[in-house]
Design an enzyme around this catalytic site. Structure first.
Site, short mmCIF file in Angstrom:
data_model
loop_
_atom_site.label_atom_id
_atom_site.label_comp_id
_atom_site.label_asym_id
_atom_site.label_seq_id
_atom_site.Cartn_x
_atom_site.Cartn_y
_atom_site.Cartn_z
N ASN A 13 6.04 4.03 -5.65
CA ASN A 13 5.87 2.78 -5.66
C ASN A 13 8.06 2.07 -5.55
OD1 ASN A 13 6.03 0.47 -6.05
ND2 ASN A 13 5.01 -0.09 -7.95
N TRP A 14 8.34 2.17 -4.37
CA TRP A 14 9.36 1.32 -4.97
C TRP A 14 10.08 0.04 -5.93
CZ3 TRP A 14 12.13 3.45 0.36
CH2 TRP A 14 11.45 4.54 0.47
N LYS A 15 8.98 -0.45 -5.67
CA LYS A 15 9.34 -2.27 -6.24
C LYS A 15 10.15 -2.71 -5.91
CE LYS A 15 7.44 0.44 -10.44
NZ LYS A 15 7.47 0.36 -11.86
N HIS B 6 -1.39 -4.18 -9.09
CA HIS B 6 0.42 -3.30 -10.38
C HIS B 6 -0.22 -4.60 -11.53
CE1 HIS B 6 3.99 -1.90 -11.92
NE2 HIS B 6 2.85 -0.77 -10.96
N GLU C 165 -2.53 3.52 -15.03
CA GLU C 165 -1.22 3.11 -16.04
C GLU C 165 -1.05 2.23 -16.73
OE1 GLU C 165 2.58 3.70 -11.90
OE2 GLU C 165 1.03 1.45 -12.00
N GLY D 191 7.32 5.22 -9.83
CA GLY D 191 8.32 4.21 -9.68
C GLY D 191 9.88 5.26 -9.78
N GLY D 192 10.10 4.75 -10.92
CA GLY D 192 11.52 5.44 -11.18
C GLY D 192 11.91 6.30 -10.14
P1 13P Z 1 7.36 4.19 -13.75
O1 13P Z 1 7.43 5.70 -12.84
O2 13P Z 1 9.42 3.99 -12.83
O3 13P Z 1 7.45 4.70 -15.43
O4 13P Z 1 6.69 3.61 -12.98
C1 13P Z 1 5.50 3.76 -12.43
C2 13P Z 1 4.71 2.83 -12.10
O5 13P Z 1 4.84 1.54 -12.57
C3 13P Z 1 4.76 3.01 -10.36
O6 13P Z 1 3.32 1.63 -10.17
#
Ligand code: 13P
Length: 251
Positions: free
Chosen positions: A9-11, A95, A167, A234-235
């Site tokens: 998830n590249w947000k 999310h 999550e 995410g990150g």
């Molecule tokens: P992180 O891996 O940065 O903690 O984020 C998780 C996330 O929200 C994936 O949707």
């Protein structure tokens, strides 16, 4: 046997050129498929460009949201059909950042979910408690509320393409991962709940991802748990080498 699914998830990161560079890098790092399903979820505006790079590879494309109406005067919104037309196969829905900052509720998650299914997108539905809820002993109540509220009126047939992402909000972007035991406990709770809501077969076929500070160093341990079927990252999905390492560490 559930096939593991690792999604990035590249947000709200990466412009179009950066998104293309990232997925090109990922292609190189990954090499041949290793039996794990791989999905990247860039921002809307990069879907079409990223689709061109992943075409013909084993990397699938996903969006991070969609609106439930098919078309109309809804300034700023993107329909499921528009997402689908980019070549996307998956869509993240509900999310915690959308619940937290954009007023997403179980009811709106349910509407988006149905809209996604209608156009043949595979939904990745996110659930999970925040820190106060965990510390207040409310984890199972919150997760149950998210699951039952989000999946209202879904059929067993519709559940076939659906992925759930557990999550815990306190583990997102904090570097504080749930222990594999903490995660497994909730995943098992979700699977047992699916047995009650649907049936044993549906529950056993549904993939449940873990998300929250997944990194190459903790991926193998988390993914080895019996009810953890992948990760929503995410990150660590924003760099080709770390995302590829998570995928390679998944058996
Ligand atoms: P992180 O891996 O940065 O903690 O984020 C998780 C996330 O929200 C994936 O949707």
């Amino acid at each position: 046997m559930r096939k593991k699914i690792i999604a990035g998830n590249w947000k709200m990161y990466k412009n179009s050129a950066e998104a293309v560079a990232l997925v090109e890098g990922l292609k190189k790092e990954l090499g041949a498929p290793n039996g794990v399903e791989v999905v990247v979820c860039p921002p809307f505006v990069n879907l079409t460009e990223v689709a061109k790079v992943v075409a013909g590879t084993h990397i699938a494309l996903g969006a991070q949201n969609l609106f439930w109406e098919t078309e109309g005067a809804f300034t700023g919104e993107i329909s499921g059909a528009m997402v689908k037309a980019t070549g996307a196969e998956y869509v993240i829905i509900g999310h915690s950042e959308r619940r937290q900052f954009f007023g997403e509720t179980n009811a709106t998650v349910n509407k988006r979910l149905k809209a996604a299914l209608k156009v043949g997108l595979k939904p990745i539905v996110c659930v999970g408690e925040n820190l106060a809820e965990r510390e207040g002993g409310k984890t199972f109540d919150v997760v149950k509320d998210h699951i039952t509220g989000s999946l209202v009126d879904l059929t067993k047939e519709e559940m076939k393409t659906l992925v759930i992402a557990y999550e815990p909000v306190w583990a997102i972007g904090t570097g504080k991962t749930a222990t594999s035991a903490q995660a497994q406990e909730v995943h098992k709770f979700i699977r047992d709940l699916l047995v009650k809501m649907f049936d044993q077969t549906t529950a056993e076929a549904t993939r449940i991802q873990y998300g929250g500070s997944v990194k190459p160093e903790n991926a193998a341990e988390l993914m080895s748990q019996p009810d953890i079927d992948g990760a929503l990252v995410g990150g660590a999905s924003l760099k080709a080498d770390s995302f590829a390492a998570i995928i390679k560490n998944t058996k």
